[in-house]
Design a protein around this motif. Structure first.
Motif, PDB file in Angstrom:
ATOM      1  N   GLN A  49     -32.135  38.771  43.726  1.00 21.92           N
ATOM      2  CA  GLN A  49     -32.578  37.386  43.512  1.00 21.92           C
ATOM      3  C   GLN A  49     -33.924  37.297  42.800  1.00 21.92           C
ATOM      4  O   GLN A  49     -34.736  36.420  43.090  1.00 21.92           O
ATOM      5  N   TYR A  52     -33.842  37.994  36.840  1.00 21.39           N
ATOM      6  CA  TYR A  52     -32.513  37.719  36.299  1.00 21.39           C
ATOM      7  C   TYR A  52     -32.547  36.801  35.083  1.00 21.39           C
ATOM      8  O   TYR A  52     -31.516  36.569  34.450  1.00 21.39           O
ATOM      9  N   TYR A  64     -25.866  36.904  37.334  1.00 21.12           N
ATOM     10  CA  TYR A  64     -26.367  35.675  37.956  1.00 21.12           C
ATOM     11  C   TYR A  64     -25.826  34.434  37.254  1.00 21.12           C
ATOM     12  O   TYR A  64     -26.403  33.353  37.383  1.00 21.12           O
ATOM     13  N   CYS A  67     -25.858  30.405  37.463  1.00 18.03           N
ATOM     14  CA  CYS A  67     -26.844  30.397  38.541  1.00 18.03           C
ATOM     15  C   CYS A  67     -26.812  29.007  39.187  1.00 18.03           C
ATOM     16  O   CYS A  67     -27.349  28.039  38.638  1.00 18.03           O
ATOM     17  N   CYS A  72     -32.351  29.079  42.255  1.00 18.85           N
ATOM     18  CA  CYS A  72     -32.382  29.444  40.842  1.00 18.85           C
ATOM     19  C   CYS A  72     -33.512  28.726  40.110  1.00 18.85           C
ATOM     20  O   CYS A  72     -33.857  27.582  40.431  1.00 18.85           O
ATOM     21  N   TYR A  91     -26.972  34.264  44.013  1.00 18.14           N
ATOM     22  CA  TYR A  91     -27.177  33.051  43.223  1.00 18.14           C
ATOM     23  C   TYR A  91     -25.917  32.651  42.452  1.00 18.14           C
ATOM     24  O   TYR A  91     -25.726  31.476  42.160  1.00 18.14           O
ATOM     25  N   ALA A  92     -25.089  33.626  42.111  1.00 17.88           N
ATOM     26  CA  ALA A  92     -23.843  33.349  41.390  1.00 17.88           C
ATOM     27  C   ALA A  92     -22.631  33.487  42.311  1.00 17.88           C
ATOM     28  O   ALA A  92     -21.562  33.945  41.894  1.00 17.88           O
TER      29      ALA A  92
END
Length: 266
Positions: A49, A52, A64, A67, A72, A91-92
């Motif tokens: 995290q 990215y 990511y 996102c 994010c 995040y994804a």
């Protein structure tokens, strides 16, 4: 040592696990090392995290994308932020499970991890250690039949990655820019598309349910193209693992300040 064959079936009983004298164990071993290393890297990166996104050049790593977490960076959230920001939630998280399932159910990857991790069988003419073989007729392997639907999801995600690559052509101030990161992003996207459409399910979708190719020349040409790619499906499967890791590492390195992006324009 017990026999590896069934004498009731009328076959010769062979005590040895195999009569092969070559290094048949090497391909399964390399698969374990390669797949294991990639899964370890991808898992660490998915939950890290950080590092990215490169705001100056709009570089977003495919690990990511999209996102969609509240954690994010707003500039990286091209499709909004609506998932909770939890350390245990990538995040994804909206797309990563579908990509994982697409690869897990891929016909080539089935062969790779069946042979390497499950030793079922580890190689041709080598007996497997399992007493019974149920195949993919029962759970959880029955879920392999959902591969076609995971292909649809992977195609949509490839569209998102394509959008990310084009979006990165414009810097934070809106001006056009081109750097090594852009080239890596586009190369990764092209190879991801090649791997995705070389899928056996895609080939079946394009050429399936037709009795006469002559009456459908467009679909026939598309089927021929996908068939040529399908012959390289194994190579594309491994190549895209490499380009995904390379793309992610490059963006991580630039984001972390380990080195600067090599700029060509802007």
């Amino acid at each position: 040592m017990s026999s590896t064959t069934d004498s009731a079936a009328g076959r010769a009983e062979i005590a040895a696990r195999t009569l092969r004298t070559d290094r048949w164990w090497l391909p399964p071993l390399l698969n374990v090392i390669g797949l294991g290393a990639w899964v370890l890297y991808a898992t660490v990166r998915a939950f890290m995290q950080q590092w990215y996104f490169v705001p100056q050049y709009n570089y977003l790593t495919p690990f990511y994308s999209p996102c969609v977490s509240n954690g994010c960076i707003e500039q990286a959230a091209h499709f909004g932020r609506f998932l909770p920001d939890w350390p245990i939630l990538p995040y994804a998280a909206l797309t990563l499970p579908f990509l994982l399932l697409f690869r897990l159910t891929c016909y080539y990857y089935r062969k790779a991890y069946y042979r390497s991790f499950w030793l079922s069988p580890p190689a041709c003419a080598v007996a497997e250690p399992h007493r019974r073989y149920k195949g993919e007729s029962r759970g959880p392997l029955l879920g392999q039949n959902l591969h076609r639907y995971f292909f649809y999801a992977a195609a949509i995600i490839s569209l998102i990655n394509t959008y990310d690559a084009f979006h990165a052509l414009f810097k934070a101030d809106g001006s056009f820019g081109l750097g090594l990161g852009n080239i890596i992003l586009f190369a990764n996207v092209v190879l991801l598309w090649a791997y995705t459409i070389s899928c056996h399910s895609c080939r079946s979708i394009i050429g399936g349910r037709l009795n006469h190719f002559s009456k459908h020349p467009t679909r026939y040409k598309a089927w021929l193209f996908v068939s040529r790619l399908n012959a390289k499906h194994m190579q594309l499967a491994w190549t895209t693992l490499g380009t995904l890791a390379l793309t992610d590492f490059y963006i991580m390195a630039v984001s972390a300040g380990w080195f600067s992006d090599l700029r060509i324009v802007g």
